[in-house]
Design an enzyme around this catalytic site. Structure first.
Site, PDB file in Angstrom:
ATOM      1  N   ASP A   1      41.733  49.189  38.962  1.00 25.59           N
ATOM      2  CA  ASP A   1      42.048  48.105  39.887  1.00 25.59           C
ATOM      3  C   ASP A   1      43.209  47.300  39.307  1.00 25.59           C
ATOM      4  O   ASP A   1      43.890  47.757  38.394  1.00 25.59           O
ATOM      5  CB  ASP A   1      40.806  47.242  40.140  1.00 25.59           C
ATOM      6  CG  ASP A   1      40.238  46.652  38.857  1.00 25.59           C
ATOM      7  OD1 ASP A   1      40.588  47.151  37.756  1.00 25.59           O
ATOM      8  OD2 ASP A   1      39.447  45.693  38.923  1.00 25.59           O
TER       9      ASP A   1
ATOM     10  N   ASP B   1      43.584  44.670  37.344  1.00 29.41           N
ATOM     11  CA  ASP B   1      43.621  44.268  35.936  1.00 29.41           C
ATOM     12  C   ASP B   1      42.994  45.305  35.016  1.00 29.41           C
ATOM     13  O   ASP B   1      42.846  45.066  33.818  1.00 29.41           O
ATOM     14  CB  ASP B   1      42.956  42.910  35.740  1.00 29.41           C
ATOM     15  CG  ASP B   1      41.470  42.929  36.063  1.00 29.41           C
ATOM     16  OD1 ASP B   1      41.042  43.758  36.899  1.00 29.41           O
ATOM     17  OD2 ASP B   1      40.720  42.105  35.491  1.00 29.41           O
TER      18      ASP B   1
ATOM     19  N   ASP C   1      39.987  46.338  34.581  1.00 32.66           N
ATOM     20  CA  ASP C   1      38.654  46.181  33.996  1.00 32.66           C
ATOM     21  C   ASP C   1      37.680  47.181  34.617  1.00 32.66           C
ATOM     22  O   ASP C   1      36.568  47.353  34.136  1.00 32.66           O
ATOM     23  CB  ASP C   1      38.140  44.742  34.131  1.00 32.66           C
ATOM     24  CG  ASP C   1      37.907  44.313  35.577  1.00 32.66           C
ATOM     25  OD1 ASP C   1      38.445  44.964  36.498  1.00 32.66           O
ATOM     26  OD2 ASP C   1      37.188  43.312  35.787  1.00 32.66           O
TER      27      ASP C   1
ATOM     28  N   SER D   1      41.737  40.591  39.910  1.00 29.67           N
ATOM     29  CA  SER D   1      41.094  41.895  39.763  1.00 29.67           C
ATOM     30  C   SER D   1      41.388  42.818  40.944  1.00 29.67           C
ATOM     31  O   SER D   1      42.521  43.220  41.151  1.00 29.67           O
ATOM     32  CB  SER D   1      39.594  41.704  39.551  1.00 29.67           C
ATOM     33  OG  SER D   1      38.985  42.908  39.139  1.00 29.67           O
TER      34      SER D   1
END
Length: 449
Positions: free
Chosen positions: A233, A235, A237, A96
């Site tokens: 960020d 990934d 999410d 992440s």
């Protein structure tokens, strides 16, 4: 918290905590837990992701699992693909917002929600036992590759509609969102300017989308006279937002704005957030018919409460939003589309943000070895209850004490060797006074632990 899983799956330094050997075992454990079935696997842009993904897939295949490899994919796309391909689970290789030397493994349920702590505990039990499912040569799982991006965009366009076109600057941070977020914005009819949009494991900026890391985005919004800036960020999410004046919009403010927009869009209902969210959310959504429910930090806790209470929106004051009408996976890319729809319906974010109550929020990190966290929290709980004149206590995740005009949250990080202090007060002087006292208390607790 177990030996391997924290608040956001498995996460740590590559080839120290998170190794190909561990990824192989996790693949075997997931396959054993499922007893076969179908699993979607995606990864972020980190240099170690391909290695870990290959090992994980080998473990899954050895237990008879059919694997759908979607390759480089933001976490939201993995969550979407799980439902699209009717899979029994999904796995994302990602750390992440952590630095590039980190990586991790996160497992998702068939409904797009992350594995719960109980499910992760069962995976840990299987990992520790080494008693993995084994299939003969003619029952080894099959591997196929797929690209669900086109279907993701098609479905998103069914849910989000714009009346006008806007200039949008998208900063993907060299992460997995770069293969999807700018393209969705363009398909919405917007003029898109992309920053850091080439996938790379050597990130140009700090991955957490905050005011400091998004200074380049803010400058671009101002220079290009854009309507909004959107950032992600590693990934995707999470979402970070820069308004039409080139100012980073604080997480708490954006959380309130989008929760309010969801209430306007879907009608009154429950809004789920975490114990580290401030008073502004409650104050902003209450007149719109919103009821705020607080839960533990982490997207799985938010998704779980949304499912239990039939909530219409869930989010954390970290830019992590869950839109249950879309999926139970945190999705910064779909969130970006919703931000544009909100602008289209209600006006510029700079104007909307002025309607959100502002309080003074301070955050601090105190180094604390993981093995000391439990004892330190015992000491903090005892001393905090004696040291502060509070009216309300919430202990579902760390210790949160509240008064009418302030609150403090003491909480051990689930992903780093630190204790976190988050507090909010109506005045800066009060906030500084509380933080000085809180930091001193936590440092002493860590020393004694």
């Amino acid at each position: 918290m177990g030996r391997y899983f924290g608040t956001s799956g498995i996460r740590g330094l590559f080839n120290e905590c998170v190794t190909p050997e561990l990824a192989l075992k996790v693949g075997k454990a997931v396959g054993t837990y499922l007893g076969g079935g179908r699993v979607v696997v995606g990864m972020d842009t980190r240099t170690s992701s391909e290695t870990l993904k290959s090992a994980l897939i080998s473990g899954l295949l050895s237990t008879g699992v059919e694997v759908i490899d979607i390759g480089l994919a933001p976490t939201p796309l993995t969550g979407f693909a799980i439902k699209l391909y009717e899979a029994d689970a999904g796995v994302t290789i990602t750390a992440s917002h952590n630095p590039p030397e980190y990586n991790g493994i996160k497992v998702w349920q068939s409904n797009g929600m992350a594995y719960t702590p109980d499910m992760e505990a069962e995976l840990e039990r299987i990992l520790e036992s080494g008693n993995f499912r084994k299939v003969p040569w003619n029952e080894i799982g099959t591997l196929r590759r797929a690209d669900p991006r086109e279907e993701y965009i098609r479905k998103a366009l069914e849910m989000v509609k714009l009346n006008d076109s806007y200039t949008v600057v998208v900063d993907s941070g060299n992460g997995a969102g770069s293969i999807l977020s700018p393209y969705l914005q363009r398909e919405l009819g917007n003029k898109v300017i992309s920053l850091n949009s080439h996938p790379s494991g050597f990130f140009v900026r700090e991955l957490e989308p905050n005011a400091k890391s998004l200074s380049g985005l803010a400058k671009t919004v101002r220079v290009m006279k854009a309507d909004v800036g959107i950032a992600h960020d590693g990934d995707a999410d999470r979402i970070g937002v820069v308004d039409d004046e080139g100012n980073f919009v604080e997480y708490e403010v954006m959380l309130s704005l989008i929760a309010g927009y969801m209430l306007r869009k879907f009608g009154k209902g429950k809004i789920v957030t975490t114990v580290d969210a401030g008073f502004a959310l409650d104050d902003y959504v209450r007149p719109l018919g919103g009821e705020v429910i607080r839960t533990r930090v982490g997207d799985v806790a938010v998704a779980d409460e949304l499912a239990k209470h039939g909530g219409i929106f869930g989010g954390e004051p970290s830019g992590t939003w869950i839109i249950p009408q879309w999926n139970l996976t945190p999705d910064g890319i779909f969130a970006g589309a919703l931000v544009l729809e909100m602008i289209d319906r209600l006006g510029p974010i700079s104007e909307l943000a002025r309607e959100v109550p502002r309080y003074v929020t301070l955050r601090a990190k105190v180094p604390c070895p993981n093995e000391k966290k439990a004892k330190a929290m015992e000491i903090i709980a005892k001393e905090a209850l004696k040291s502060f004149d509070y009216e309300k206590l919430i202990d579902i995740d760390g210790i949160r004490i509240e008064n009418s005009d302030w609150w403090i949250l003491f909480r051990p990080s689930g992903t780093e060797p630190i204790m976190r202090i988050t507090l909010e007060a109506h005045t800066e002087d009060k906030a500084k006074e509380l933080m000085e006292k809180a930091e001193k208390l936590v440092k002493e607790a860590v020393r004694r632990a």
